[in-house]
Design a protein around this motif. Structure first.
Motif, PDB file in Angstrom:
ATOM      1  N   GLU A   1       0.858  -1.176   0.000  1.00 22.89           N
ATOM      2  CA  GLU A   1       0.000   0.000   0.000  1.00 22.89           C
ATOM      3  C   GLU A   1       0.901   1.235   0.000  1.00 22.89           C
ATOM      4  O   GLU A   1       2.115   1.132   0.200  1.00 22.89           O
ATOM      5  CB  GLU A   1      -0.902   0.001   1.239  1.00 22.89           C
ATOM      6  N   ALA A   2       0.295   2.398  -0.179  1.00 23.69           N
ATOM      7  CA  ALA A   2       1.076   3.639  -0.221  1.00 23.69           C
ATOM      8  C   ALA A   2       1.905   3.816   1.040  1.00 23.69           C
ATOM      9  O   ALA A   2       3.041   4.295   0.988  1.00 23.69           O
ATOM     10  CB  ALA A   2       0.145   4.828  -0.423  1.00 23.69           C
ATOM     11  N   LYS A   3       1.378   3.405   2.196  1.00 26.79           N
ATOM     12  CA  LYS A   3       2.104   3.568   3.464  1.00 26.79           C
ATOM     13  C   LYS A   3       3.374   2.726   3.519  1.00 26.79           C
ATOM     14  O   LYS A   3       4.240   2.950   4.382  1.00 26.79           O
ATOM     15  CB  LYS A   3       1.197   3.217   4.645  1.00 26.79           C
ATOM     16  N   ASP A   4       3.491   1.768   2.607  1.00 27.20           N
ATOM     17  CA  ASP A   4       4.667   0.895   2.567  1.00 27.20           C
ATOM     18  C   ASP A   4       5.759   1.439   1.644  1.00 27.20           C
ATOM     19  O   ASP A   4       6.777   0.770   1.439  1.00 27.20           O
ATOM     20  CB  ASP A   4       4.273  -0.503   2.085  1.00 27.20           C
ATOM     21  N   VAL A   5       5.551   2.619   1.083  1.00 32.27           N
ATOM     22  CA  VAL A   5       6.484   3.183   0.103  1.00 32.27           C
ATOM     23  C   VAL A   5       7.027   4.515   0.610  1.00 32.27           C
ATOM     24  O   VAL A   5       6.273   5.386   1.052  1.00 32.27           O
ATOM     25  CB  VAL A   5       5.787   3.410  -1.255  1.00 32.27           C
ATOM     26  N   ILE A   6       8.347   4.657   0.544  1.00 31.64           N
ATOM     27  CA  ILE A   6       9.001   5.935   0.821  1.00 31.64           C
ATOM     28  C   ILE A   6       9.811   6.307  -0.406  1.00 31.64           C
ATOM     29  O   ILE A   6      10.665   5.535  -0.860  1.00 31.64           O
ATOM     30  CB  ILE A   6       9.904   5.842   2.065  1.00 31.64           C
ATOM     31  N   LEU A   7       9.513   7.469  -0.967  1.00 35.03           N
ATOM     32  CA  LEU A   7      10.246   7.931  -2.146  1.00 35.03           C
ATOM     33  C   LEU A   7      11.529   8.632  -1.708  1.00 35.03           C
ATOM     34  O   LEU A   7      11.542   9.358  -0.713  1.00 35.03           O
ATOM     35  CB  LEU A   7       9.383   8.878  -2.975  1.00 35.03           C
ATOM     36  N   THR A   8      12.591   8.421  -2.465  1.00 28.87           N
ATOM     37  CA  THR A   8      13.917   8.899  -2.068  1.00 28.87           C
ATOM     38  C   THR A   8      14.640   9.533  -3.247  1.00 28.87           C
ATOM     39  O   THR A   8      14.228   9.386  -4.405  1.00 28.87           O
ATOM     40  CB  THR A   8      14.778   7.736  -1.529  1.00 28.87           C
ATOM     41  N   SER A   9      15.735  10.206  -2.963  1.00 21.80           N
ATOM     42  CA  SER A   9      16.564  10.810  -3.998  1.00 21.80           C
ATOM     43  C   SER A   9      17.483   9.739  -4.575  1.00 21.80           C
ATOM     44  O   SER A   9      18.651   9.621  -4.210  1.00 21.80           O
ATOM     45  CB  SER A   9      17.385  11.967  -3.419  1.00 21.80           C
ATOM     46  N   GLY A  10      16.942   8.930  -5.458  1.00 24.55           N
ATOM     47  CA  GLY A  10      17.687   7.831  -6.051  1.00 24.55           C
ATOM     48  C   GLY A  10      17.721   6.606  -5.150  1.00 24.55           C
ATOM     49  O   GLY A  10      17.402   6.672  -3.957  1.00 24.55           O
ATOM     50  N   CYS A  11      18.131   5.483  -5.720  1.00 23.52           N
ATOM     51  CA  CYS A  11      18.250   4.247  -4.943  1.00 23.52           C
ATOM     52  C   CYS A  11      19.340   4.363  -3.889  1.00 23.52           C
ATOM     53  O   CYS A  11      19.262   3.737  -2.839  1.00 23.52           O
ATOM     54  CB  CYS A  11      18.535   3.078  -5.878  1.00 23.52           C
ATOM     55  N   SER A  12      20.350   5.196  -4.154  1.00 24.07           N
ATOM     56  CA  SER A  12      21.439   5.368  -3.187  1.00 24.07           C
ATOM     57  C   SER A  12      20.917   5.904  -1.867  1.00 24.07           C
ATOM     58  O   SER A  12      21.315   5.438  -0.791  1.00 24.07           O
ATOM     59  CB  SER A  12      22.503   6.315  -3.745  1.00 24.07           C
ATOM     60  N   GLN A  13      20.012   6.906  -1.922  1.00 28.74           N
ATOM     61  CA  GLN A  13      19.460   7.415  -0.665  1.00 28.74           C
ATOM     62  C   GLN A  13      18.565   6.379  -0.002  1.00 28.74           C
ATOM     63  O   GLN A  13      18.519   6.290   1.230  1.00 28.74           O
ATOM     64  CB  GLN A  13      18.680   8.712  -0.877  1.00 28.74           C
ATOM     65  N   ALA A  14      17.880   5.580  -0.797  1.00 25.43           N
ATOM     66  CA  ALA A  14      17.062   4.510  -0.226  1.00 25.43           C
ATOM     67  C   ALA A  14      17.929   3.555   0.598  1.00 25.43           C
ATOM     68  O   ALA A  14      17.571   3.172   1.722  1.00 25.43           O
ATOM     69  CB  ALA A  14      16.339   3.753  -1.341  1.00 25.43           C
ATOM     70  N   ILE A  15      19.073   3.185   0.053  1.00 26.80           N
ATOM     71  CA  ILE A  15      19.998   2.291   0.762  1.00 26.80           C
ATOM     72  C   ILE A  15      20.522   2.973   2.025  1.00 26.80           C
ATOM     73  O   ILE A  15      20.602   2.355   3.095  1.00 26.80           O
ATOM     74  CB  ILE A  15      21.160   1.885  -0.170  1.00 26.80           C
ATOM     75  N   GLU A  16      20.855   4.256   1.920  1.00 20.41           N
ATOM     76  CA  GLU A  16      21.355   4.992   3.083  1.00 20.41           C
ATOM     77  C   GLU A  16      20.316   5.037   4.198  1.00 20.41           C
ATOM     78  O   GLU A  16      20.634   4.791   5.368  1.00 20.41           O
ATOM     79  CB  GLU A  16      21.731   6.412   2.681  1.00 20.41           C
ATOM     80  N   LEU A  17      19.057   5.332   3.859  1.00 15.73           N
ATOM     81  CA  LEU A  17      18.005   5.385   4.872  1.00 15.73           C
ATOM     82  C   LEU A  17      17.806   4.018   5.524  1.00 15.73           C
ATOM     83  O   LEU A  17      17.622   3.920   6.742  1.00 15.73           O
ATOM     84  CB  LEU A  17      16.691   5.857   4.248  1.00 15.73           C
ATOM     85  N   ALA A  18      17.840   2.966   4.715  1.00 19.64           N
ATOM     86  CA  ALA A  18      17.627   1.622   5.253  1.00 19.64           C
ATOM     87  C   ALA A  18      18.730   1.242   6.237  1.00 19.64           C
ATOM     88  O   ALA A  18      18.450   0.726   7.335  1.00 19.64           O
ATOM     89  CB  ALA A  18      17.552   0.613   4.109  1.00 19.64           C
ATOM     90  N   ILE A  19      19.982   1.475   5.854  1.00 22.83           N
ATOM     91  CA  ILE A  19      21.094   1.160   6.758  1.00 22.83           C
ATOM     92  C   ILE A  19      21.001   1.995   8.029  1.00 22.83           C
ATOM     93  O   ILE A  19      21.169   1.482   9.141  1.00 22.83           O
ATOM     94  CB  ILE A  19      22.444   1.394   6.046  1.00 22.83           C
ATOM     95  N   SER A  20      20.706   3.273   7.881  1.00 27.83           N
ATOM     96  CA  SER A  20      20.644   4.168   9.035  1.00 27.83           C
ATOM     97  C   SER A  20      19.500   3.813   9.973  1.00 27.83           C
ATOM     98  O   SER A  20      19.608   4.006  11.182  1.00 27.83           O
ATOM     99  CB  SER A  20      20.501   5.620   8.562  1.00 27.83           C
ATOM    100  N   ALA A  21      18.402   3.312   9.430  1.00 31.10           N
ATOM    101  CA  ALA A  21      17.255   2.952  10.264  1.00 31.10           C
ATOM    102  C   ALA A  21      17.484   1.657  11.032  1.00 31.10           C
ATOM    103  O   ALA A  21      16.969   1.482  12.143  1.00 31.10           O
ATOM    104  CB  ALA A  21      16.004   2.823   9.400  1.00 31.10           C
ATOM    105  N   LEU A  22      18.268   0.749  10.466  1.00 27.77           N
ATOM    106  CA  LEU A  22      18.436  -0.581  11.062  1.00 27.77           C
ATOM    107  C   LEU A  22      19.665  -0.714  11.958  1.00 27.77           C
ATOM    108  O   LEU A  22      19.722  -1.632  12.784  1.00 27.77           O
ATOM    109  CB  LEU A  22      18.525  -1.636   9.952  1.00 27.77           C
ATOM    110  N   CYS A  23      20.638   0.172  11.802  1.00 31.43           N
ATOM    111  CA  CYS A  23      21.950  -0.061  12.423  1.00 31.43           C
ATOM    112  C   CYS A  23      22.382   1.070  13.347  1.00 31.43           C
ATOM    113  O   CYS A  23      22.115   2.245  13.077  1.00 31.43           O
ATOM    114  CB  CYS A  23      23.015  -0.230  11.344  1.00 31.43           C
TER     115      CYS A  23
END
Length: 449
Positions: free
Chosen positions: A129-151
């Motif tokens: 659903e829409a709540k499961d999606v976060i738009l980011t500045s490229g896939c690189s920022q997506a990876i950065e947010l994921a690492i920062s959120a988990l670690c």
């Protein structure tokens, strides 16, 4: 602080600031800086892009008699032979002409754009659903947010080797340790599952799986992905799935998203427009949150939202075009791109397979092909960096040494160049190797003399 009523009859609290001159002690005066001392942050000092560190240190002086052929840059737009589809461009023009997307968007992206991504990637086994999606500045920022959120600093993450160098760059800069798990070239770059599992400890907070792979061009089978999920499940490790090349696979293969195969492992899937739609400069990426068992719960979702608020994310104009891009790009565009990449990969593989001292590994997708170097047959060169540096000097062909991916004695070729350029580059590589190759018996004779 005075309680009272304002002119409209509403009770409130007013605060009066009292300025008082506080005497400055001699100790404080002494502690004042006597000279400028502005220093770079520890985070900046810990930030290192291995590709830049290696390439910037190479002596890259092309042969002036031969035009340069760069097979090193993972940007499909460089040579102009792979333009994006007209419908993609029209979607952008329409978004601009609408004048609706010139302002700020929510940090996680416009709701309508997130819904479009959710609908495009939703599967029966992994609904979104829409709540499961976060738009980011490229896939690189997506990876950065994921690492920062988990670690947290002191945690460790598991990263493929060879693998995209950005994972290490982002993790180490924030104090997260990187542990490299091996991929096996003799098995088309499958994960060494035993080695992967041996690296896990109580501070392991994330497993990164890149499929299809940069730099290998490999595409994992459904069975192999399930085996990877089994390791993550046994040790309760969430997965960051870098799927930027998802569906960018050759006709003989099939892409399977990890989330669609997972029964319990929570997954943050990172993707974007860059590669499949051939617009890396548009900087549109996303995180898809797959958490059907509510293991992430609200905490990880809130963490991702908070981190996205540090900058106001993805370009609003591209967000405005996103629904049309996803829904109106014709299948023929994707098929044409994939057909070209497959053809170029086959040309490169066939040409280099017959070059003594080289061992190319045929890819199944993405835009890359890895080539092994039998260094014992090239005694003039110390390593893959030396080998590729001399290839530039003598033949004006630049391939990326795989030391940049923590995997020495290989080099990576980008297969997005025009076909005639690929044929020319392979011919020059053959000529270079023929000049420097030494059979082991001859090498031994040379040493005896």
């Amino acid at each position: 602080i005075v309680n009272g009523f304002d002119g409209n009859g509403f009770k409130g609290i007013s605060v009066h600031h009292v300025s008082a001159r506080v005497p400055v002690s001699a100790a404080k005066l002494k502690a004042r800086r006597q000279r400028w001392n502005v220093r770079a942050s520890e985070m900046s000092k810990n930030t290192l892009n291995p590709i830049r560190a290696i390439v910037d240190g190479m002596k890259l002086t092309p042969n002036p008699e031969k035009p340069m052929i760069a097979l090193s840059i993972g940007d499909p737009t460089v040579f102009g032979n792979l333009p994006t589809d007209d419908s993609v461009l029209q979607a952008m023009k329409d978004a601009i002409d609408s004048h609706k997307f010139n302002g700020y968007a929510p940090s996680v992206g416009y709701l309508q754009s997130r819904e479009a991504v959710a609908n495009f990637y939703s599967q029966a086994g992994a609904p979104l659903e829409a709540k499961d999606v976060i738009l980011t500045s490229g896939c690189s920022q997506a990876i950065e947010l994921a690492i920062s959120a988990l670690c947290n600093p002191g945690d460790n993450i598991l990263v493929p080797c060879p693998g995209f160098s950005l994972y290490k760059t982002l993790a180490v800069s924030v104090g997260v340790q990187v542990k490299f798990y091996n991929l096996l070239p003799e098995k088309s770059w499958e994960v060494d599952l035993q080695h992967l599992e041996s690296l896990i400890d109580d501070r392991t907070t994330c497993l990164i799986v890149n499929n299809p792979s940069n730099p290998c061009g490999s595409v994992f089978t459904k069975e192999h992905l399930r085996n990877i999920l089994a390791v993550a499940s046994r040790h309760c490790i969430p997965i960051l799935a870098d799927e930027i090349y998802g569906d960018m696979v050759f006709p003989s293969c099939e892409f399977h998203s990890l989330a669609n195969l997972s029964s319990d492992v929570p997954i943050l899937s990172c993707g974007g427009l860059a590669k499949r739609w051939l617009v890396p400069g548009w900087r549109m990426g996303w995180i898809l949150i797959h958490d059907r068992n509510n293991i992430f719960g609200s905490e990880i979702r809130e963490a991702l939202v908070k981190l996205s608020q540090r900058i106001l994310g993805a370009c609003t104009v591209v967000q405005g075009a996103l629904e049309s891009i996803l829904n109106n790009t014709q299948a023929e565009f994707y098929q044409s791109t994939i057909g070209f990449l497959k053809s170029n990969s086959e040309i490169c593989f066939a040409e280099l397979s017959t070059v003594p001292g080289l061992n190319p590994v045929m890819p199944s997708g993405a835009m890359y092909l890895m080539v092994g170097i039998e260094m014992e047959h090239f005694p003039e060169f110390q390593n893959d960096v030396d080998f590729t540096e001399r290839l530039v000097t003598e033949q004006s062909v630049f391939c990326l040494p795989a030391t940049a991916f923590e995997y020495p004695n290989f080099f990576r070729i980008v297969v997005t160049v025009p076909e005639e350029m690929m044929v020319e580059a392979c011919g020059r590589i053959r000529e270079f190797c023929a000049r420097h190759y030494r059979p082991l018996s001859q090498e031994s004779n040379d040493l005896d003399q």
